[in-house]
Design a protein around this motif. Structure first.
Motif, PDB file in Angstrom:
ATOM      1  N   GLY A 253       0.641  -1.178   0.026  1.00  0.00           N
ATOM      2  CA  GLY A 253       0.070  -0.093  -0.044  1.00  0.00           C
ATOM      3  C   GLY A 253       0.815   1.251   0.014  1.00  0.00           C
ATOM      4  N   TYR A 254       0.206   2.221  -0.684  1.00  0.00           N
ATOM      5  CA  TYR A 254       1.061   3.665  -0.576  1.00  0.00           C
ATOM      6  C   TYR A 254      -0.090   4.750  -0.368  1.00  0.00           C
ATOM      7  CZ  TYR A 254       3.937   7.611  -2.240  1.00  0.00           C
ATOM      8  OH  TYR A 254       4.410   8.866  -2.333  1.00  0.00           O
ATOM      9  N   ARG A 255       0.215   5.415   0.721  1.00  0.00           N
ATOM     10  CA  ARG A 255      -0.657   6.408   1.449  1.00  0.00           C
ATOM     11  C   ARG A 255      -2.362   6.043   1.211  1.00  0.00           C
ATOM     12  NH1 ARG A 255       1.908  12.034  -0.914  1.00  0.00           N
ATOM     13  NH2 ARG A 255       0.837  12.895   0.919  1.00  0.00           N
ATOM     14  N   THR A 256      -2.174   4.749   1.719  1.00  0.00           N
ATOM     15  CA  THR A 256      -3.626   4.217   1.768  1.00  0.00           C
ATOM     16  C   THR A 256      -4.436   4.420   3.155  1.00  0.00           C
ATOM     17  OG1 THR A 256      -3.016   1.821   2.242  1.00  0.00           O
ATOM     18  CG2 THR A 256      -3.123   2.401   0.254  1.00  0.00           C
ATOM     19  N   ASP A 257      -3.635   4.694   4.171  1.00  0.00           N
ATOM     20  CA  ASP A 257      -4.337   4.576   5.498  1.00  0.00           C
ATOM     21  C   ASP A 257      -5.651   5.682   5.502  1.00  0.00           C
ATOM     22  OD1 ASP A 257      -2.138   2.998   6.292  1.00  0.00           O
ATOM     23  OD2 ASP A 257      -1.001   4.530   7.405  1.00  0.00           O
ATOM     24  N   ASP A 258      -5.568   6.775   4.920  1.00  0.00           N
ATOM     25  CA  ASP A 258      -6.935   7.591   5.080  1.00  0.00           C
ATOM     26  C   ASP A 258      -7.251   8.022   3.725  1.00  0.00           C
ATOM     27  OD1 ASP A 258      -4.518   8.954   3.999  1.00  0.00           O
ATOM     28  OD2 ASP A 258      -5.020  10.999   5.321  1.00  0.00           O
ATOM     29  N   ALA A 259      -6.923   7.209   2.574  1.00  0.00           N
ATOM     30  CA  ALA A 259      -7.390   7.305   1.302  1.00  0.00           C
ATOM     31  C   ALA A 259      -8.948   7.112   1.189  1.00  0.00           C
ATOM     32  CB  ALA A 259      -6.607   6.489   0.403  1.00  0.00           C
ATOM     33  N   ILE A 285      -6.406  15.861  -2.553  1.00  0.00           N
ATOM     34  CA  ILE A 285      -7.294  14.812  -2.732  1.00  0.00           C
ATOM     35  C   ILE A 285      -6.924  13.558  -2.073  1.00  0.00           C
ATOM     36  CG2 ILE A 285      -8.260  13.431  -4.731  1.00  0.00           C
ATOM     37  CD1 ILE A 285      -7.853  15.906  -6.416  1.00  0.00           C
ATOM     38  N   ALA A 286      -7.568  13.032  -1.276  1.00  0.00           N
ATOM     39  CA  ALA A 286      -7.177  11.738  -0.467  1.00  0.00           C
ATOM     40  C   ALA A 286      -7.069  10.660  -1.394  1.00  0.00           C
ATOM     41  CB  ALA A 286      -8.123  11.838   0.654  1.00  0.00           C
ATOM     42  N   ALA A 287      -5.805  10.402  -2.216  1.00  0.00           N
ATOM     43  CA  ALA A 287      -5.839   9.421  -2.974  1.00  0.00           C
ATOM     44  C   ALA A 287      -4.830   8.372  -2.380  1.00  0.00           C
ATOM     45  CB  ALA A 287      -5.425   9.594  -4.540  1.00  0.00           C
ATOM     46  N   GLY A 288      -4.752   7.155  -2.959  1.00  0.00           N
ATOM     47  CA  GLY A 288      -3.639   6.189  -2.437  1.00  0.00           C
ATOM     48  C   GLY A 288      -3.618   4.985  -3.656  1.00  0.00           C
ATOM     49  N   ALA A 306      -6.520  -3.817   3.358  1.00  0.00           N
ATOM     50  CA  ALA A 306      -5.963  -2.462   2.612  1.00  0.00           C
ATOM     51  C   ALA A 306      -6.968  -1.513   2.170  1.00  0.00           C
ATOM     52  CB  ALA A 306      -4.955  -2.861   1.551  1.00  0.00           C
ATOM     53  N   LEU A 307      -8.106  -2.127   1.775  1.00  0.00           N
ATOM     54  CA  LEU A 307      -8.904  -1.270   1.068  1.00  0.00           C
ATOM     55  C   LEU A 307     -10.270  -1.010   1.939  1.00  0.00           C
ATOM     56  CD1 LEU A 307      -8.755  -3.050  -2.426  1.00  0.00           C
ATOM     57  CD2 LEU A 307      -7.702  -1.023  -1.839  1.00  0.00           C
ATOM     58  N   GLY A 308     -10.411  -1.456   3.044  1.00  0.00           N
ATOM     59  CA  GLY A 308     -11.638  -1.628   4.029  1.00  0.00           C
ATOM     60  C   GLY A 308     -11.942  -0.207   3.990  1.00  0.00           C
ATOM     61  N   GLY A 309     -10.958   0.717   4.388  1.00  0.00           N
ATOM     62  CA  GLY A 309     -11.546   2.025   4.493  1.00  0.00           C
ATOM     63  C   GLY A 309     -11.753   3.151   3.285  1.00  0.00           C
ATOM     64  N   ALA A 310     -11.584   2.418   2.170  1.00  0.00           N
ATOM     65  CA  ALA A 310     -11.796   3.282   0.988  1.00  0.00           C
ATOM     66  C   ALA A 310     -13.457   3.581   0.714  1.00  0.00           C
ATOM     67  CB  ALA A 310     -11.093   2.735  -0.239  1.00  0.00           C
ATOM     68  N   ARG A 311     -13.757   4.607  -0.012  1.00  0.00           N
ATOM     69  CA  ARG A 311     -14.877   5.009  -0.570  1.00  0.00           C
ATOM     70  C   ARG A 311     -15.100   4.462  -1.857  1.00  0.00           C
ATOM     71  NH1 ARG A 311     -16.223  10.977  -0.089  1.00  0.00           N
ATOM     72  NH2 ARG A 311     -18.093  10.133  -1.227  1.00  0.00           N
ATOM     73  N   ARG A 312     -14.012   4.841  -2.576  1.00  0.00           N
ATOM     74  CA  ARG A 312     -13.947   4.469  -4.057  1.00  0.00           C
ATOM     75  C   ARG A 312     -12.550   3.656  -4.278  1.00  0.00           C
ATOM     76  NH1 ARG A 312     -15.971   9.562  -3.379  1.00  0.00           N
ATOM     77  NH2 ARG A 312     -13.613  10.086  -3.224  1.00  0.00           N
ATOM     78  N   VAL A 313     -12.680   2.367  -5.124  1.00  0.00           N
ATOM     79  CA  VAL A 313     -11.434   1.635  -5.520  1.00  0.00           C
ATOM     80  C   VAL A 313     -11.603   1.429  -6.872  1.00  0.00           C
ATOM     81  CG1 VAL A 313     -10.511  -0.720  -5.388  1.00  0.00           C
ATOM     82  CG2 VAL A 313     -11.676   0.321  -3.515  1.00  0.00           C
ATOM     83  N   VAL A 314     -10.284   2.000  -7.674  1.00  0.00           N
ATOM     84  CA  VAL A 314     -10.288   1.794  -8.995  1.00  0.00           C
ATOM     85  C   VAL A 314      -9.107   0.809  -9.252  1.00  0.00           C
ATOM     86  CG1 VAL A 314      -9.690   3.265 -11.050  1.00  0.00           C
ATOM     87  CG2 VAL A 314     -10.327   4.407  -9.015  1.00  0.00           C
ATOM     88  N   VAL A 315      -9.708  -0.069 -10.202  1.00  0.00           N
ATOM     89  CA  VAL A 315      -8.817  -1.316 -10.505  1.00  0.00           C
ATOM     90  C   VAL A 315      -8.256  -1.061 -11.845  1.00  0.00           C
ATOM     91  CG1 VAL A 315      -8.242  -3.669 -10.561  1.00  0.00           C
ATOM     92  CG2 VAL A 315      -9.975  -2.937  -8.928  1.00  0.00           C
ATOM     93  N   LEU A 316      -6.805  -0.917 -12.039  1.00  0.00           N
ATOM     94  CA  LEU A 316      -6.414  -1.025 -13.541  1.00  0.00           C
ATOM     95  C   LEU A 316      -5.549  -1.827 -13.747  1.00  0.00           C
ATOM     96  CD1 LEU A 316      -5.711   0.833 -16.114  1.00  0.00           C
ATOM     97  CD2 LEU A 316      -4.148   2.008 -14.825  1.00  0.00           C
ATOM     98  N   GLU A 317      -5.809  -2.766 -14.859  1.00  0.00           N
ATOM     99  CA  GLU A 317      -5.175  -3.933 -15.093  1.00  0.00           C
ATOM    100  C   GLU A 317      -4.774  -4.038 -16.716  1.00  0.00           C
ATOM    101  OE1 GLU A 317      -7.454  -7.508 -14.669  1.00  0.00           O
ATOM    102  OE2 GLU A 317      -8.959  -6.143 -13.808  1.00  0.00           O
ATOM    103  N   ARG A 318      -3.977  -4.882 -17.015  1.00  0.00           N
ATOM    104  CA  ARG A 318      -3.234  -4.818 -18.338  1.00  0.00           C
ATOM    105  C   ARG A 318      -4.007  -6.208 -19.168  1.00  0.00           C
ATOM    106  NH1 ARG A 318       2.264  -1.460 -18.023  1.00  0.00           N
ATOM    107  NH2 ARG A 318       2.009  -1.205 -20.342  1.00  0.00           N
TER     108      ARG A 318
END
Length: 393
Positions: A253-259, A285-288, A306-318
């Motif tokens: 995780g990178y800057r996810t604590d309050d993201a 903007i509170a991003a992680g 890691a994602l439990g506190g997020a409001r929005r999750v953006v998954v980018l894959e190849r």
């Protein structure tokens, strides 16, 4: 020791330091420089006591590794794209037999149309083959993951794929901290096979199993994969302690604590993701971002935490599943079931198209502005003029 080196050559040297007993080689872009590098190390005697096999196909490469591992040798190969698919039958056999083979996959697109550049279609096509899959975010991590892969494979009796983005990482020249041989020897112990074919005590492996036991065989494979999550995490922690840097593991995780918005990536896109996060943070903007290193077995608990506190999750894959949509995104969505986070899935970087910071930023901004709806797959950086010329909407 730090030096400027091409990613493939660095990986070849890292593999050699793990002292494989057999390397089975069949070249296919973009992994060719890896097996070429190992060939040089065998030829010069730097990689001693290694049988270097030049085989006639990718299927033969994995078959040779299966035979070598079954008789007690530490076995390694590398492949990519159609080559990986050509060996698919043997890939399943390796995991079904519980053989701790390590393979580098220099990720490359699958045709048709033919394309030699990077995306994750090849490894994702074999995500259910029973192999542990680890993805490198940069060249340093690709180097670091190989000693870890041999240790994980031999502790779990499961084969391991180390996936690194073709050309983006395999041909990139970066400053890399290559370990000393003594460090790797202390970290990767001599190979002690858990099963061994011995003419003095003949047994049969890989024989036919009927309905009376096949379910139980597959159940045991699932148990080993579930247990491997803890092993991957433990070996990464051992690596951090012994080599002095964090690398590998399950997720990072990178800057996810309050993201409030977290961008989930896999592979080399992680670099662009962290830079975009820093840009957005500078604007309040509170991003992680969350980088997935271990994709199989799926680290559900680590992802949910890691994602439990997020409001929005953006998954980018190849890569994506034609006719279904997101691959990694669906795993994330299932893992977050019951939590309030909105999951938006996007695909980009197919066939080697660059994933630029500006594109990633627009993606996150679009999600934050509720312009990208969940429940469908969004394509990053589409060329609409090209689509129109082909008669597509």
């Amino acid at each position: 020791m730090r030096e400027q080196v091409e990613g493939s050559r660095a990986v070849a040297r890292a593999v050699a330091m793990c002292r494989p007993g057999v390397v089975a080689a069949y070249p296919i872009s973009p992994q060719t420089h890896i097996v070429e590098g190992l060939s040089d190390l065998v030829r010069t005697g730097e990689l001693a006591s290694c049988e270097y096999l030049t085989v006639e196909s990718e299927f033969a490469a994995m078959s040779a590794c299966i035979g070598a591992s079954a008789v007690g040798a530490r076995a390694y190969t590398a492949s990519a794209s159609q080559g990986l698919l050509f060996m698919a039958e043997a890939v399943f056999n390796a995991s079904g037999l519980g053989l701790p083979i390590v393979m580098t996959v220099a990720n490359r697109a699958i045709g048709a149309p033919i394309n030699i550049w990077n995306d994750h279609s090849d490894a994702m096509a074999l995500r259910d083959a029973g192999w542990i899959q680890l993805y490198a975010a940069d060249v340093q991590e690709a180097v670091d993951l190989h000693p870890q892969a041999f240790v994980v494979a031999e502790r779990t009796s499961l084969p391991v794929m180390v996936c690194m983005d073709g050309f983006v990482l395999t041909h990139a020249v970066e400053e890399v901290d290559l370990p000393e041989q003594e460090q790797v020897d202390a970290f990767v112990p001599p190979f002690v096979p858990q099963q061994l074919l011995d003419p003095a005590n003949p047994v049969t492996i890989g024989a036919m199993v009927g309905p009376e036991a096949f379910t139980e065989v597959r159940y045991l494979m699932q148990q080993r994969m579930d247990a491997a999550i803890g092993t991957v995490a433990a070996v990464a922690e051992d690596f951090r302690r012994d080599f002095g840097r964090p690398s590998g593991g399950l997720v990072r995780g990178y800057r996810t604590d309050d993201a409030e918005t977290v961008l989930v990536t896999i592979g080399s896109v992680a670099g662009a993701a962290t830079e975009v996060v820093d840009e957005l943070r500078a604007e309040g903007i509170a991003a992680g971002s969350l980088t997935l290193t271990c994709f199989r077995p799926w680290p559900a608990e680590a992802v949910r935490e890691a994602l439990g506190g997020a409001r929005r999750v953006v998954v980018l894959e190849r890569a994506f599943s034609v006719g279904r949509g997101s691959i990694v995104g669906q795993d994330v969505r299932d893992t977050l079931h019951g939590l309030p986070a909105t999951v938006v899935e996007a695909v980009g970087g197919l066939g080697g198209r660059p994933v630029r910071r500006a594109d990633v930023r627009r993606l996150v901004e679009g999600v934050n502005a509720d312009l990208l709806a969940p429940g469908r797959l969004h394509f990053l950086d589409l060329d609409h003029a090209l689509l129109a010329s082909a008669g597509a909407s």
